[in-house]
Design a protein around this motif. Structure first.
Motif, PDB file in Angstrom:
ATOM      1  N   GLY A 176       0.781  -1.227   0.000  1.00 60.08           N
ATOM      2  CA  GLY A 176       0.000   0.000   0.000  1.00 60.08           C
ATOM      3  C   GLY A 176       0.811   1.273   0.000  1.00 60.08           C
ATOM      4  N   GLU A 193       2.060   7.177   0.965  1.00 55.03           N
ATOM      5  CA  GLU A 193       1.088   6.336   1.673  1.00 55.03           C
ATOM      6  C   GLU A 193       1.770   5.523   2.778  1.00 55.03           C
ATOM      7  OE1 GLU A 193      -1.916   7.087   1.206  1.00 55.03           O
ATOM      8  OE2 GLU A 193      -1.836   8.118  -0.706  1.00 55.03           O
ATOM      9  N   SER A 268      -2.746   1.873   5.286  1.00 53.65           N
ATOM     10  CA  SER A 268      -3.017   0.488   4.919  1.00 53.65           C
ATOM     11  C   SER A 268      -3.231  -0.373   6.159  1.00 53.65           C
ATOM     12  CB  SER A 268      -1.867  -0.083   4.093  1.00 53.65           C
ATOM     13  OG  SER A 268      -1.746   0.608   2.875  1.00 53.65           O
ATOM     14  N   VAL A 325      -5.313   1.082  -1.467  1.00 56.40           N
ATOM     15  CA  VAL A 325      -4.143   0.936  -0.594  1.00 56.40           C
ATOM     16  C   VAL A 325      -4.257  -0.286   0.303  1.00 56.40           C
ATOM     17  CG1 VAL A 325      -3.618   3.402  -0.623  1.00 56.40           C
ATOM     18  CG2 VAL A 325      -5.134   2.468   1.162  1.00 56.40           C
ATOM     19  N   THR A 326      -5.319  -1.065   0.140  1.00 57.49           N
ATOM     20  CA  THR A 326      -5.457  -2.299   0.904  1.00 57.49           C
ATOM     21  C   THR A 326      -4.484  -3.351   0.365  1.00 57.49           C
ATOM     22  OG1 THR A 326      -7.317  -2.764  -0.566  1.00 57.49           O
ATOM     23  CG2 THR A 326      -7.837  -1.992   1.645  1.00 57.49           C
ATOM     24  N   ARG A 334      -7.028  -6.489  -3.987  1.00 59.70           N
ATOM     25  CA  ARG A 334      -7.186  -5.327  -3.101  1.00 59.70           C
ATOM     26  C   ARG A 334      -8.667  -4.995  -2.896  1.00 59.70           C
ATOM     27  NH1 ARG A 334      -2.096  -3.839  -5.737  1.00 59.70           N
ATOM     28  NH2 ARG A 334      -3.210  -2.987  -7.541  1.00 59.70           N
TER      29      ARG A 334
END
Length: 556
Positions: A176, A193, A268, A325-326, A334
């Motif tokens: 992520g 991130e 994340s 972003v998972t 994701r």
């Protein structure tokens, strides 16, 4: 029998913000509650022995302002004396001068912390692949430095910080996130991130007393603006302890609706970590009291358009579509992970508020919420999309059908326009945060500042959404604009509804909490272009004066 009032405000215009947006001339309070709203004589008749009776002189009374998305502790620590505030810098020289005189780091450490840079403001920061540590190394030297982007979704660090964190050309990108690299493959110092966590793990925490004092000072700033309630959307365990300590010590002057998050500063998370946290927490939406409550959980679906990390259908001008972003090896994995996380939060009866900036991410988050609501009905869920920067019009009806709200960020229209038009183009930016179209489709909308991403001036937010355009890049197309009544509701009643608190606050009616702000001007008659400058004269939270400008008789 009506309780005897200890404070009566009369001779003004009381905007109740009820369903009919009705008005009155006076309001009477007893302790922390409203006991009467109506005519001057009616409210004055409730005054008990020794009550204060104040002539408003034509001023306007509004419900206490509710910022539906404000990082309270981050706001308190985002600037002197805790960090270098970089939002106003327009040249590299200005930035370097401020860094040279930067304050001591948290807990007296050597770290240099900066807050709020925007790539469009400093020419040397603008352009692919983003700012480089070489721009700050000459002034920071061996002192580790971490400079947070205004969005809080990236950081720029110097060579000393990379060295301390052990980040090299061989460091893999975390799930992520991204370690941005130059043409030679070396880290530039820009971390996107979840990659922020590679360095933030080495930055010491502020001492507990310092953190709590900063939160209290931030509350006083909010009170001076008329703000009496906020939703803090990223509350990790230590921060919840800070808020609890302030509540026990009776130091809170702003009501806090807390959204829990266990992985910050990384956006994340994983379903496995989330499941473990929820299994041991034992709390659900609504736990707490009138000053501090658990509102739900914050989840992140994607990043932000300025970093090209928001997940969008139409490619960015610079190329690429961003992504969730998972965790997951590809878009499908994701997406499935996001579905699991939303279902977990829903099943534990915690409201899910999901950060979405890209239209594709918004569709995905809505999919998860609707799937969870369909499989396991919970009429009071009131899940919400945070920001909804870019939304596909086909989504509006689905949101309305399932009572899924959208928390817009009008103030970003005036603070982030230069960066946003650079990253997504002027046309897409002009239709960002489509509050008017959402309301027309029956979607609940509340507005917010996302402070410290922007300064939490709700007045400018209202002016923006009614079309006053307080700054360049803040133009709102005619079909997305709001009426003045709608804009006010977004900062009062709508936020209370999303908190499941509409029976306690958000409007002015007998029995509700005595949270209100008195404005010197007639809010409904001033010109649109003057809305951003209306003046708070008095703020009451639970009937207590928490801010007084001096234009009314003193109550404290």
């Amino acid at each position: 029998m009506t309780a005897q009032a200890d404070l009566v405000l009369h001779g003004g215009t009381v905007l109740t913000v009820d369903d009919a947006f009705s008005t009155a001339n006076a309001i009477a309070l007893a302790g922390d509650r409203i006991v009467a709203v109506g005519g001057d004589e009616e409210c004055r008749a409730t005054a008990g022995l020794g009550a204060r009776v104040v002539d408003l002189g034509g001023r306007t009374v509004l419900p206490g302002i509710n910022d539906a998305h404000l990082h309270l502790a981050m706001f308190g620590l985002s600037g002197p004396p805790y960090s270098v505030e970089m939002g106003a810098f327009r040249t590299l020289a200005e930035l370097r001068d401020a860094l040279a005189a930067g304050p001591p780091g948290p807990a007296g450490s050597a770290w240099l912390v900066g807050e709020g840079w925007r790539e469009a403001n400093i020419p040397e920061f603008d352009g692919a692949p983003g700012p480089h540590r070489d721009l700050i190394d000459p002034i920071t030297g061996d002192r580790p430095a971490i400079l947070h982007h205004a969005s809080r979704h990236s950081v720029l660090v110097n060579t000393a910080a990379l060295r301390l964190a052990g980040i090299t050309r061989d460091t893999p990108d975390p799930e992520g996130g991204q370690v941005v690299r130059d043409a030679a493959g070396e880290p530039t110092g820009l971390l996107l991130e979840s990659a922020k966590g590679l360095v933030t793990a080495y930055v010491p925490e502020h001492a507990a007393d310092e953190r709590r004092d900063a939160i209290v000072a931030a509350m006083r700033t909010l009170n001076s603006l008329g703000i009496t309630s906020v939703t803090d959307p990223t509350v990790w365990p230590e921060l919840l302890r800070d808020y609890t300590a302030l509540r026990v010590a009776d130091r809170m002057t702003v009501r806090v609706n807390a959204l829990l998050h266990w992985d910050w500063p990384s956006p994340s998370s994983s379903a496995e970590r989330l499941a473990a946290a929820l299994a041991h927490m034992g709390a659900a939406t609504g736990l707490g009291d009138e000053w501090l409550r658990v509102g739900g959980c914050k989840l992140f679906a994607d990043g932000v358009p300025t970093q090209c990390t928001a997940w969008v259908y139409e490619a960015y001008p610079a190329g690429g579509h961003g992504h969730l972003v998972t965790p997951g090896a590809d878009d499908e994995a994701r997406y499935d992970e996001l579905m699991r996380q939303i279902e977990l939060v829903h099943r534990h009866r915690l409201q899910a508020q999901v950060h979405v900036c890209g239209d594709r991410a918004a569709d995905a988050a809505a999919d998860g919420m609707i799937r969870a609501l369909t499989a396991d009905p919970w009429p009071m869920a009131r899940h919400a999309l945070i920001h909804g920067t870019l939304l596909d019009e086909k989504l509006y009806g689905r949101l309305a059908e399932h009572d899924i709200g959208v928390i817009t960020s009008s103030l970003m229209k005036t603070h982030s326009g230069a960066s946003m038009t650079r990253s997504i183009g002027a046309e897409r930016w002009s239709r960002a945060f489509p509050a008017g179209a959402l309301l027309a489709a029956g979607v609940l909308v509340a507005d917010s500042s996302d402070a410290p991403v922007t300064f939490p001036d709700w007045r400018r937010g209202i002016a923006t959404f009614v079309g006053a355009r307080p700054r360049p890049y803040a133009e709102v197309p005619d079909d997305l604009r709001l009426t003045r009544e709608q804009a006010i509701r977004l900062w009062t009643a709508a936020g209370a509804y999303l908190e499941h608190a509409e029976h306690r606050k958000g409007t002015l009616a007998p029995g509700l909490l005595a949270d209100l702000v008195v404005i010197d001007e007639d809010v409904m008659s001033v010109a649109d272009e003057d809305l951003a400058g209306i003046t708070p004269a008095l703020t009451l939270a639970g009937g207590r004066p928490v801010y007084e400008s001096g234009t009314l008789p003193a109550l404290a």
